[in-house]
Design a protein around this motif. Structure first.
Motif, PDB file in Angstrom:
ATOM      1  N   GLU A 189     -51.679 -17.364  38.928  1.00  0.00           N
ATOM      2  CA  GLU A 189     -51.547 -18.481  39.859  1.00  0.00           C
ATOM      3  C   GLU A 189     -50.306 -19.333  39.584  1.00  0.00           C
ATOM      4  O   GLU A 189     -49.584 -19.711  40.490  1.00  0.00           O
ATOM      5  CB  GLU A 189     -52.806 -19.351  39.777  1.00  0.00           C
ATOM      6  N   ARG A 190     -50.065 -19.628  38.335  1.00  0.00           N
ATOM      7  CA  ARG A 190     -48.957 -20.529  37.977  1.00  0.00           C
ATOM      8  C   ARG A 190     -47.853 -19.739  37.290  1.00  0.00           C
ATOM      9  O   ARG A 190     -48.004 -19.289  36.156  1.00  0.00           O
ATOM     10  CB  ARG A 190     -49.493 -21.628  37.066  1.00  0.00           C
ATOM     11  N   LYS A 191     -46.732 -19.569  37.995  1.00  0.00           N
ATOM     12  CA  LYS A 191     -45.612 -18.795  37.475  1.00  0.00           C
ATOM     13  C   LYS A 191     -44.309 -19.392  37.980  1.00  0.00           C
ATOM     14  O   LYS A 191     -44.273 -20.047  39.030  1.00  0.00           O
ATOM     15  CB  LYS A 191     -45.725 -17.342  37.880  1.00  0.00           C
ATOM     16  N   ILE A 192     -43.244 -19.164  37.214  1.00  0.00           N
ATOM     17  CA  ILE A 192     -41.915 -19.661  37.584  1.00  0.00           C
ATOM     18  C   ILE A 192     -40.911 -18.552  37.306  1.00  0.00           C
ATOM     19  O   ILE A 192     -40.842 -18.039  36.178  1.00  0.00           O
ATOM     20  CB  ILE A 192     -41.526 -20.907  36.756  1.00  0.00           C
ATOM     21  N   LYS A 193     -40.130 -18.191  38.321  1.00  0.00           N
ATOM     22  CA  LYS A 193     -39.018 -17.256  38.121  1.00  0.00           C
ATOM     23  C   LYS A 193     -37.823 -18.072  37.658  1.00  0.00           C
ATOM     24  O   LYS A 193     -37.559 -19.139  38.221  1.00  0.00           O
ATOM     25  CB  LYS A 193     -38.679 -16.512  39.407  1.00  0.00           C
ATOM     26  N   VAL A 194     -37.123 -17.571  36.647  1.00  0.00           N
ATOM     27  CA  VAL A 194     -35.933 -18.265  36.161  1.00  0.00           C
ATOM     28  C   VAL A 194     -34.726 -17.340  36.283  1.00  0.00           C
ATOM     29  O   VAL A 194     -34.870 -16.118  36.318  1.00  0.00           O
ATOM     30  CB  VAL A 194     -36.104 -18.760  34.705  1.00  0.00           C
ATOM     31  N   ASN A 195     -33.565 -17.953  36.339  1.00  0.00           N
ATOM     32  CA  ASN A 195     -32.329 -17.187  36.502  1.00  0.00           C
ATOM     33  C   ASN A 195     -31.673 -16.818  35.181  1.00  0.00           C
ATOM     34  O   ASN A 195     -30.895 -15.874  35.121  1.00  0.00           O
ATOM     35  CB  ASN A 195     -31.338 -17.966  37.364  1.00  0.00           C
ATOM     36  N   SER A 196     -31.960 -17.586  34.139  1.00  0.00           N
ATOM     37  CA  SER A 196     -31.338 -17.305  32.841  1.00  0.00           C
ATOM     38  C   SER A 196     -32.243 -17.781  31.712  1.00  0.00           C
ATOM     39  O   SER A 196     -33.070 -18.679  31.906  1.00  0.00           O
ATOM     40  CB  SER A 196     -29.980 -18.000  32.735  1.00  0.00           C
ATOM     41  N   PRO A 197     -32.070 -17.193  30.530  1.00  0.00           N
ATOM     42  CA  PRO A 197     -32.895 -17.610  29.388  1.00  0.00           C
ATOM     43  C   PRO A 197     -32.757 -19.090  29.029  1.00  0.00           C
ATOM     44  O   PRO A 197     -33.704 -19.695  28.551  1.00  0.00           O
ATOM     45  CB  PRO A 197     -32.388 -16.721  28.245  1.00  0.00           C
ATOM     46  N   THR A 198     -31.597 -19.688  29.292  1.00  0.00           N
ATOM     47  CA  THR A 198     -31.428 -21.098  28.944  1.00  0.00           C
ATOM     48  C   THR A 198     -32.347 -22.008  29.759  1.00  0.00           C
ATOM     49  O   THR A 198     -32.728 -23.075  29.283  1.00  0.00           O
ATOM     50  CB  THR A 198     -29.956 -21.536  29.128  1.00  0.00           C
ATOM     51  N   GLU A 199     -32.723 -21.593  30.948  1.00  0.00           N
ATOM     52  CA  GLU A 199     -33.656 -22.379  31.758  1.00  0.00           C
ATOM     53  C   GLU A 199     -35.038 -22.446  31.117  1.00  0.00           C
ATOM     54  O   GLU A 199     -35.787 -23.399  31.354  1.00  0.00           O
ATOM     55  CB  GLU A 199     -33.800 -21.774  33.158  1.00  0.00           C
ATOM     56  N   ILE A 200     -35.359 -21.431  30.335  1.00  0.00           N
ATOM     57  CA  ILE A 200     -36.690 -21.359  29.709  1.00  0.00           C
ATOM     58  C   ILE A 200     -36.941 -22.566  28.826  1.00  0.00           C
ATOM     59  O   ILE A 200     -38.015 -23.172  28.869  1.00  0.00           O
ATOM     60  CB  ILE A 200     -36.844 -20.049  28.918  1.00  0.00           C
TER      61      ILE A 200
END
Length: 160
Positions: free
Chosen positions: A76-87
């Motif tokens: 249910e709760r997920k986030i796509k990120v563009n780069s590892p630094t966003e993590i």
């Protein structure tokens, strides 16, 4: 040298001796050994049995699809990120910063599971990703997973 300096020096000598011994006897790939070294002294190589237990916990919380990646349609709760630094920015708000320990599991590798600090994993993510394809970086304590898929997708999932 005072007693405290002598003890510190002796401890450093023993740690170096253990590292040298591990390098001579370690049966894993050179890429895996380099990964462990870059992640730092706080990194723990888990036994095969412990790794299986962590993988079992991962798939009991985040179901895998038949093709081997997390079935994100069931999370249910997920986030796509563009780069590892966003993590770090995203998880810094959710967790207690970069010192939270995560397990590193490789989807297609015979390398054992590792336990390391999130900040170090992200700092040396290229080395982690060279060990095998499709990595799962999993925090059991907080029920959080980061999936690094071989096509470049990075997704963070939260079970709580």
């Amino acid at each position: 040298m005072n007693d405290k300096e002598k003890r510190k020096w002796r401890l450093q000598q023993l740690l170096q001796k253990n590292k040298d011994k591990l390098k001579k006897t370690h049966k894993y790939s050179e890429l895996f050994n380099e990964c462990v070294e870059s992640l730092g002294d706080a990194t723990i190589v888990l036994s095969e049995e412990s790794g299986r237990m962590i993988m079992h916990e991962l798939v009991s919380i985040f179901p895998l699809a038949s093709w081997g990646r997390i079935d994100w349609s069931k999370v249910e709760r997920k986030i796509k990120v563009n780069s590892p630094t966003e993590i770090i920015n995203i998880l810094g708000k959710e967790l207690d910063g970069n010192d939270t320990y995560f397990f590193i599991l490789w989807g297609y590798s015979d390398s054992p599971c590792l336990k390391a600090k999130l900040g170090r994993i992200i700092q040396y993510v290229d080395g982690v990703m060279r060990v095998g394809t499709d990595q799962f970086v999993f925090c059991l304590e907080n029920s959080v997973v980061i999936e690094f898929y071989h096509d470049g997708d990075i997704t963070i999932g939260f079970a709580k």
